[in-house]
Every structure is written in structure tokens, then in C-alpha cells.
Design a protein around this motif. Sequence first.
Motif, PDB file in Angstrom:
ATOM      1  N   TYR A 144       0.824  -1.202   0.000  1.00  0.00           N
ATOM      2  CA  TYR A 144       0.000   0.000   0.000  1.00  0.00           C
ATOM      3  C   TYR A 144       0.861   1.256   0.000  1.00  0.00           C
ATOM      4  N   ALA A 145       0.317   2.300  -0.621  1.00  0.00           N
ATOM      5  CA  ALA A 145       0.879   3.634  -0.427  1.00  0.00           C
ATOM      6  C   ALA A 145      -0.146   4.402   0.393  1.00  0.00           C
ATOM      7  N   PHE A 146       0.303   4.967   1.500  1.00  0.00           N
ATOM      8  CA  PHE A 146      -0.573   5.778   2.340  1.00  0.00           C
ATOM      9  C   PHE A 146      -0.150   7.218   2.074  1.00  0.00           C
ATOM     10  N   VAL A 147      -0.928   7.859   1.210  1.00  0.00           N
ATOM     11  CA  VAL A 147      -0.511   9.106   0.582  1.00  0.00           C
ATOM     12  C   VAL A 147      -1.124  10.293   1.328  1.00  0.00           C
ATOM     13  N   ARG A 148      -0.279  11.239   1.678  1.00  0.00           N
ATOM     14  CA  ARG A 148      -0.800  12.442   2.357  1.00  0.00           C
ATOM     15  C   ARG A 148      -0.865  13.604   1.367  1.00  0.00           C
ATOM     16  N   ILE A 149      -1.994  14.284   1.414  1.00  0.00           N
ATOM     17  CA  ILE A 149      -2.123  15.524   0.644  1.00  0.00           C
ATOM     18  C   ILE A 149      -2.352  16.631   1.668  1.00  0.00           C
ATOM     19  N   PRO A 150      -1.280  17.318   2.080  1.00  0.00           N
ATOM     20  CA  PRO A 150      -1.466  18.364   3.086  1.00  0.00           C
ATOM     21  C   PRO A 150      -2.509  19.379   2.615  1.00  0.00           C
ATOM     22  N   GLY A 151      -3.445  19.683   3.481  1.00  0.00           N
ATOM     23  CA  GLY A 151      -4.498  20.641   3.117  1.00  0.00           C
ATOM     24  C   GLY A 151      -5.791  19.968   2.688  1.00  0.00           C
ATOM     25  N   LEU A 152      -5.739  18.651   2.506  1.00  0.00           N
ATOM     26  CA  LEU A 152      -6.970  17.943   2.117  1.00  0.00           C
ATOM     27  C   LEU A 152      -7.989  18.042   3.258  1.00  0.00           C
ATOM     28  N   LYS A 153      -9.224  18.383   2.903  1.00  0.00           N
ATOM     29  CA  LYS A 153     -10.209  18.608   3.974  1.00  0.00           C
ATOM     30  C   LYS A 153     -10.992  17.357   4.312  1.00  0.00           C
TER      31      LYS A 153
END
Length: 388
Positions: A318-327
Amino acid sequence: MFREEIEALEQNGITRTVFRRLDDPKVIPLWFGEGDMATPEVITNAAKDALDQGFTFYGHTRGRAELRTAIRAYCNRLYGTDVSFERITVPGSSMLGITLATQMTLGQHDHAILITPHWPNIDRAIAVIGAEFSHVRQRCGARGWHLDLDEVSTAIKPNTRAIYINSPCNPTGWVMQREQQQELLRICRERGVVIIADEVYHRTIYDAEVAPSFLEIATENDPVIVVNGFSKAFAMTGWRLGWMITPSGFGEQMAVLSECFNTGAPSFIQRAGIAALEQGDTAVQQFRAQYQAGRSAVMAILGKHPLVELTEPEGAFYAFVRIPGLKSSDAFVNSVLDEQDVGLAPGFTFGPGNDEYFRLCYAQSNARLREALGRIVVYLDQHADDYR
Ligand SMILES: Cc1ncc(COP(=O)(O)O)c(C=O)c1O
């Protein structure tokens, strides 16, 4: 009229999204923990043979003796251990093994610690019992995910009975190293807490043949239950077959527990399990090569995207992907599904603090995966202003 714990149950965020478009051929599904490679023929043939040979009856409720013998040989070969036959039970799926482990350790109002981010079914299995749980979070630094055992130690309360730990980890890919396993075992021996070690991704690791296991350090009297299974290592997710290794002295209880749920796994499927353990190693290597290529593609395509934070997963797929700012991770994955026909899992469902994340499974064959990653990039570029 019904128990409030049951009334309070909510479907997890993965299946809630999946059920909108399950089996829709237009969707590239990266939401579940499986790839698109079929179960190896050596395994499917064993199941067909077993059906022809009449393996359609009840069997021993802890699993057929020849399968338990094969599991014993497999574990002892992989880990260099001497786990006894008596400690092995095949209740059905690995998930069922986890359910039994929670029931063996927790009663109403007892407390469990979940090492998180974690697969959501685990907290449901605990909630059904009426036990409480709290989380200890893996942290993500420049070198990837890690766990602080001081935080685990501090989280243990007088009524803490179990710690659930999944390594290699779904969703982060974190792999617990031997020294930390030893330290956690020491803490749990001292504090009288049972480790529920979920090792279903034991073969999905990229720099070793197998991930470190609690089996290698725990004695037969230690407070450790190891759950493992066939789904991930042998591409057998639909077969629902797994095993658990409990401390010694629970033979009778494990037979009863198994009877109360599925009365053991289906007979002909157990025969296929033997083929997997004895002849499935070539397939394990092939799967690993595909997952490794998948991981490289994810890192090359998403890892470099300016809106994304992602460290290379050490294990699992798995890739646990962070998108800073995602609401809202839920709104995000549903929107990607609607606009790009790519199925993702929302971060929020993996425990608190994950709403800026989504999870994707990179076990798909490479061309399909790359197509899906390309669509995610298109989506991110089109919506870039939403996250700033
Ligand atoms: C961490 C973890 N544990 C257990 C399971 C359940 O495995 P099985 O399909 O063998 O029941 C999964 C499946 O995705 C998982 O990710």
C-alpha cells in the motif's frame, strides 16, 4: 432490543466507497488489499482435486491435521522456530483469527491498544465485544514510519488486556524490527498484556524473504497470539483461509471457539492451503516482483508530485498518501471515483488523524497501475487549488 454496540456499528470507509461501484469494469480498483493476479494454478488444481476426491465433509474443527502439519513445517522452515502442532488452529479466514484473538483477550469494558493507522475491521471486532480501545500512532518522519514504544507503555491502563499490532503494516508499510518486538514483548510480559500480532503481510516485504515475526522471540507460554493467512502471500483473498498460533494449553478452548464461528475452514480449501505452503514459493517470488514494480511506479509518479507527501513503504503493498491541506478524505476518494474511475480508500477510516490521507493498493499489474496513477495525477492537477 438489540445490543447498543451492534446498533452503533458503522460500515468502514473502504467498503462504503467500494459498494458504490463494486464490479464496475470501468473502475481500476486500488481500494482493496489485493492485486489482479489469479491464485496460482498449483493451488487451484489442489482445490479441484480435493473436490473430486470428496473433501466436502466436516473435519476437525481446529483444521485438518495435514494442513496444521503443513503450517507447522512452513513456519518452522521460514523462521527457524519449533512451533508445536498443538498451538495451531485454522478457524477460517485470518480476519476470523483476529476476531477470535480479540474475544480470547477482551471482555466488556476491558481496554485494547491499537497501533494505528490500522485496518478498520480491527476496531469493529473490538467494538462488537463492548471493549474500549485507544490508539498509539506510528509517526511519519523523513525516513518513513516508526513507532515510539514509550508511547505504547504510557498508554497501558489497569484494564488493558491486549495490544493489536500489524507488521508489515496496512496501510503505512511500516515493518517492526526485531529489537522493538523484543522490547514490546518485555513490556507485555511485565504488564500482563497480550500481543495480537497480525502478520498477514509476512511475505510482502522487499529486502528480506520474510518479515520479523513474534514467533521467533516468544516462548509457548508468552502472551502472544500470532495471526497469519494465505490471502496476501499466495493471492488467495477470496478463499478465506488463515491460521492462528496461540500459547500452548489452549487446544480445547480453540476447538470450541472455532466451532462457535465457522466450525473450521472449508475442507477442500484446506487442501489447497497445503499446496500453497508446500509449492507456492515460486509464486510468492513472482508476486513480490510485481509488487516491487508497483511500489517503484507509485514512488516515481505520485512520490514526486508537488501536492503529495509519501515515503517509500518497507512492506505490505500500500501507499498511504498524504495531501497536506486535504479537507475530507472521504469526499476526495468519492470524487476521484466519479471523475477518474479509480477506486481508492479514504484515510479517515484508518483511525484518527488520517483525513489528509488516502490509501492505494499497488498490487495491480503494472500497466493498469500506471494508468490509474496517471488518472490520479490528472485529478490532482485539476484540483490543485482545493488543497492550498
Ligand atoms: C492488516 C490485515 N489483517 C487481516 C486481514 C484479513 O486477511 P484475510 O483476507 O486473510 O482474512 C487483512 C486484509 O486486508 C489486513 O489488511
